[in-house]
Write an enzyme that holds these catalytic residues in place. Structure first.
Site, PDB file in Angstrom:
ATOM      1  N   GLU A 249      81.824  76.145  56.398  1.00 44.32           N
ATOM      2  CA  GLU A 249      80.568  76.848  56.708  1.00 44.32           C
ATOM      3  C   GLU A 249      79.194  75.665  56.951  1.00 44.32           C
ATOM      4  O   GLU A 249      78.590  75.378  58.125  1.00 44.32           O
ATOM      5  CB  GLU A 249      80.056  78.195  56.501  1.00 44.32           C
ATOM      6  CG  GLU A 249      80.827  79.585  56.984  1.00 44.32           C
ATOM      7  CD  GLU A 249      80.688  80.868  56.339  1.00 44.32           C
ATOM      8  OE1 GLU A 249      80.705  80.254  54.858  1.00 44.32           O
ATOM      9  OE2 GLU A 249      81.335  81.834  57.003  1.00 44.32           O
TER      10      GLU A 249
ATOM     11  N   ASP B 220      86.372  89.145  51.210  1.00 42.81           N
ATOM     12  CA  ASP B 220      86.093  89.865  52.637  1.00 42.81           C
ATOM     13  C   ASP B 220      87.549  90.561  53.393  1.00 42.81           C
ATOM     14  O   ASP B 220      88.656  90.268  53.377  1.00 42.81           O
ATOM     15  CB  ASP B 220      85.598  88.824  53.600  1.00 42.81           C
ATOM     16  CG  ASP B 220      83.885  88.048  53.438  1.00 42.81           C
ATOM     17  OD1 ASP B 220      83.719  88.735  52.289  1.00 42.81           O
ATOM     18  OD2 ASP B 220      84.584  86.764  52.799  1.00 42.81           O
TER      19      ASP B 220
ATOM     20  N   LEU C  62      87.266  82.311  62.264  1.00 39.79           N
ATOM     21  CA  LEU C  62      86.986  83.415  63.037  1.00 39.79           C
ATOM     22  C   LEU C  62      85.656  83.904  62.327  1.00 39.79           C
ATOM     23  O   LEU C  62      85.275  84.068  61.438  1.00 39.79           O
ATOM     24  CB  LEU C  62      87.960  84.611  63.309  1.00 39.79           C
ATOM     25  CG  LEU C  62      87.292  84.700  64.486  1.00 39.79           C
ATOM     26  CD1 LEU C  62      87.111  84.801  65.831  1.00 39.79           C
ATOM     27  CD2 LEU C  62      87.957  87.025  64.171  1.00 39.79           C
ATOM     28  N   ASP C  63      84.331  83.428  62.798  1.00 35.33           N
ATOM     29  CA  ASP C  63      83.346  83.169  61.535  1.00 35.33           C
ATOM     30  C   ASP C  63      82.085  84.536  62.733  1.00 35.33           C
ATOM     31  O   ASP C  63      82.397  84.569  63.772  1.00 35.33           O
ATOM     32  CB  ASP C  63      82.652  81.916  62.118  1.00 35.33           C
ATOM     33  CG  ASP C  63      80.839  82.364  60.760  1.00 35.33           C
ATOM     34  OD1 ASP C  63      80.918  82.600  60.117  1.00 35.33           O
ATOM     35  OD2 ASP C  63      80.273  82.544  61.764  1.00 35.33           O
TER      36      ASP C  63
ATOM     37  N   ASP D 190      91.409  87.706  61.492  1.00 35.55           N
ATOM     38  CA  ASP D 190      91.639  86.583  61.075  1.00 35.55           C
ATOM     39  C   ASP D 190      92.511  86.323  61.168  1.00 35.55           C
ATOM     40  O   ASP D 190      92.667  85.227  60.353  1.00 35.55           O
ATOM     41  CB  ASP D 190      91.097  87.930  59.678  1.00 35.55           C
ATOM     42  CG  ASP D 190      88.938  88.102  59.927  1.00 35.55           C
ATOM     43  OD1 ASP D 190      88.781  89.108  59.583  1.00 35.55           O
ATOM     44  OD2 ASP D 190      88.038  87.248  60.471  1.00 35.55           O
TER      45      ASP D 190
ATOM     46  N   ASP E 115      87.076  77.882  58.858  1.00 34.27           N
ATOM     47  CA  ASP E 115      87.347  78.709  59.290  1.00 34.27           C
ATOM     48  C   ASP E 115      87.515  79.840  60.297  1.00 34.27           C
ATOM     49  O   ASP E 115      86.493  79.300  61.582  1.00 34.27           O
ATOM     50  CB  ASP E 115      85.253  79.153  58.305  1.00 34.27           C
ATOM     51  CG  ASP E 115      85.161  80.630  58.513  1.00 34.27           C
ATOM     52  OD1 ASP E 115      84.061  81.404  58.910  1.00 34.27           O
ATOM     53  OD2 ASP E 115      85.805  81.676  59.534  1.00 34.27           O
TER      54      ASP E 115
ATOM     55  N   GLU F 247      89.097  79.828  55.037  1.00 31.72           N
ATOM     56  CA  GLU F 247      88.485  80.804  54.644  1.00 31.72           C
ATOM     57  C   GLU F 247      89.942  81.925  53.972  1.00 31.72           C
ATOM     58  O   GLU F 247      89.255  82.419  53.122  1.00 31.72           O
ATOM     59  CB  GLU F 247      87.691  80.752  55.980  1.00 31.72           C
ATOM     60  CG  GLU F 247      86.097  82.423  54.967  1.00 31.72           C
ATOM     61  CD  GLU F 247      86.038  83.198  56.005  1.00 31.72           C
ATOM     62  OE1 GLU F 247      85.165  82.893  57.177  1.00 31.72           O
ATOM     63  OE2 GLU F 247      85.709  84.617  56.011  1.00 31.72           O
ATOM     64  N   GLU F 248      90.949  81.947  55.014  1.00 30.44           N
ATOM     65  CA  GLU F 248      91.497  82.999  55.099  1.00 30.44           C
ATOM     66  C   GLU F 248      92.615  82.932  54.344  1.00 30.44           C
ATOM     67  O   GLU F 248      93.785  83.405  54.112  1.00 30.44           O
ATOM     68  CB  GLU F 248      91.823  83.425  56.177  1.00 30.44           C
ATOM     69  CG  GLU F 248      91.048  83.803  57.584  1.00 30.44           C
ATOM     70  CD  GLU F 248      90.345  84.620  57.138  1.00 30.44           C
ATOM     71  OE1 GLU F 248      88.569  85.224  57.381  1.00 30.44           O
ATOM     72  OE2 GLU F 248      90.108  85.877  56.472  1.00 30.44           O
TER      73      GLU F 248
HETATM   74  P1  AFP Z   1      82.256  87.216  58.518  1.00 34.42           P
HETATM   75  O1  AFP Z   1      82.256  86.997  59.671  1.00 34.42           O
HETATM   76  O2  AFP Z   1      82.784  88.636  57.376  1.00 34.42           O
HETATM   77  O3  AFP Z   1      81.747  88.478  59.593  1.00 34.42           O
HETATM   78  O4  AFP Z   1      80.396  87.181  57.772  1.00 34.42           O
HETATM   79  C1  AFP Z   1      79.964  86.263  58.961  1.00 34.42           C
HETATM   80  C2  AFP Z   1      78.937  85.703  58.475  1.00 34.42           C
HETATM   81  O5  AFP Z   1      79.509  84.846  57.112  1.00 34.42           O
HETATM   82  C3  AFP Z   1      77.978  84.512  59.238  1.00 34.42           C
HETATM   83  O6  AFP Z   1      78.544  84.398  59.834  1.00 34.42           O
HETATM   84  C4  AFP Z   1      76.798  85.390  59.433  1.00 34.42           C
HETATM   85  O7  AFP Z   1      75.102  84.497  60.156  1.00 34.42           O
HETATM   86  C5  AFP Z   1      76.771  86.156  57.347  1.00 34.42           C
HETATM   87  O8  AFP Z   1      77.802  86.802  57.636  1.00 34.42           O
HETATM   88  C6  AFP Z   1      76.429  87.614  58.365  1.00 34.42           C
HETATM   89  O9  AFP Z   1      75.851  88.468  56.833  1.00 34.42           O
HETATM   90  P2  AFP Z   1      75.721  89.695  57.065  1.00 34.42           P
HETATM   91  O10 AFP Z   1      76.789  90.494  57.893  1.00 34.42           O
HETATM   92  O11 AFP Z   1      75.117  90.325  55.145  1.00 34.42           O
HETATM   93  O12 AFP Z   1      74.032  89.750  57.745  1.00 34.42           O
END
Ligand code: AFP
Length: 359
Positions: A280, A63, A116-117, A69, A114, A92-93
């Site tokens: 997660e 990612d 920063l989710d 992050d 994680d 995660e990072e």
């Molecule tokens: P990011 O941390 O890359 O924004 O991803 C967030 C995540 O891991 C989780 O928190 C969300 O439910 C899911 O991804 C969202 O995924 P989509 O962008 O495919 O909807």
């Protein structure tokens, strides 16, 4: 327990009083809480803190990384590496596990997180979070990768921070799931939602519907029935939410019920799901189960999965127990070839596209 006066250290001490080594676990969770307060301040500054900058780098899962992050990851490392409570960390990072640097001592826990989710929500100012999981570590040797690869049932603590209108810390140490709100004036996390309970039934589901054509039939079947509402087999209307921030979805489910799905999809056939097991799915599964809900891949209880690698991905279905059990049943029926064929709502008995005589 008077809600107005119960702060995080007091609550944890009371919950863990009878457990050996409880003072060390309380101290570690307080270090995590300190990191959360620092991240909360960074997130709250938004563009003023340069948090919207996108870096050229990518994390272990491929990612794209935002500056935030990386800085939030560093914040968790700095707050938790010095205390002699942690033998190593996984984030995660970071591709590899993090070794505790000299002159700090290793301690009896492993911290997996994680930082920063939901970071894709940062530049649109929507709630994001941090997720953490604590595992026991025997001995003081440098942990091997295998030491982190424990099933979710081995977690001794799990939690998330949610950076929303208020900053929340929701956690479990194995005796229920409890919510704390940051009192910014005093700097304490105050118990505001003790013993959260997920309602067993719900009429609200969360999924990224743009992936529908890639889902497995049991998930298509479940979502199709929810969308059919009162005129369909479920005989009631459903609501849908998708915030694209797992912490916010899970918090909504802990407060009012619901089911969250990020299932396996054929869009990336080699990937068993989007969300990562260790930092997660497992912590969220422990929080949900401790609140009376259920968490599964659709076929296996999440907390029973034996991890095979640090950044392993899994399908995630969690929330209100009766809905999760229905979705698991649909997977069993599909795998046994017993499920009803998935009929697109466009072509069922009530659709305008029905061809007479071919019922
Ligand atoms: P990011 O941390 O890359 O924004 O991803 C967030 C995540 O891991 C989780 O928190 C969300 O439910 C899911 O991804 C969202 O995924 P989509 O962008 O495919 O909807």
């Amino acid at each position: 327990m008077h809600l107005g006066r119960t702060t995080l250290p007091k609550f944890l001490t009371e919950q863990l009083r009878d457990q050996p080594g409880h003072t060390e676990l309380v101290s570690l969770i307080m270090d995590v809480a300190s990191a959360v307060k620092a991240v909360s301040a960074m997130v709250a500054r938004g563009a003023l803190g340069g948090s919207l900058d996108v870096l050229a780098s990518a994390n272990a899962s491929g990612d794209t990384q935002k500056l935030l992050d990386v800085t939030t990851n560093t914040t968790f490392l700095r707050h938790c590496e010095w205390s002699g409570l942690v033998a190593g960390m996984v984030s995660e990072e970071m591709d590899a596990a993090y070794d505790i640097p000299e002159p700090y001592r290793r301690g009896p826990y492993l911290l997996v997180f994680d930082p920063l989710d939901g970071s894709s929500n940062i530049d649109i100012n929507v709630s994001v979070g941090s997720i953490f999981s604590v595992l026991k570590h025997e001995g003081t040797e440098r942990p091997a990768v295998a030491d982190y690869l424990k099933p979710g049932t081995a977690q001794v603590a799990a939690g998330y921070a949610m950076y929303g209108p208020s900053t929340l810390l929701v956690l479990t140490v194995g005796d229920g799931t409890h919510g704390f709100t940051l009192d910014r004036e005093v700097g304490d996390f105050v118990l505001t939602q003790p013993r959260l309970q997920v309602p067993a039934d719900t009429s609200e589901f969360a999924i990224n519907a743009s992936n529908e054509r890639f889902w497995e039939p049991p998930v298509q079947r479940y979502v199709s029935e929810c969308k059919a509402g009162a005129h369909g087999i479920r005989a009631r209307d459903f609501n849908m939410r998708w915030i694209a921030s797992m912490v916010a979805e899970v918090h909504r489910i802990l407060v009012r019920g619901g089911v969250f799905m990020y299932p396996r999809d054929t869009k990336t056939p080699l990937r068993p799901g989007r969300l990562r097991l260790l930092y997660e799915a497992n912590p969220m599964a422990m929080l949900i189960e401790q609140a009376g809900g259920a968490a599964t891949t659709g076929r296996t209880r999440m907390l029973d999965i034996p991890p095979t690698e640090l950044h392993q991905r899994v399908p995630v279905i969690l929330g209100s127990r009766n809905e999760v059990e229905r979705i698991e049943r649909y997977h069993r029926e599909y795998d046994a070839g017993e499920d009803r064929p998935y009929v697109s709502p466009l072509f069922n008995d009530r659709s305008l596209y029905r061809t007479e005589g071919t019922r």
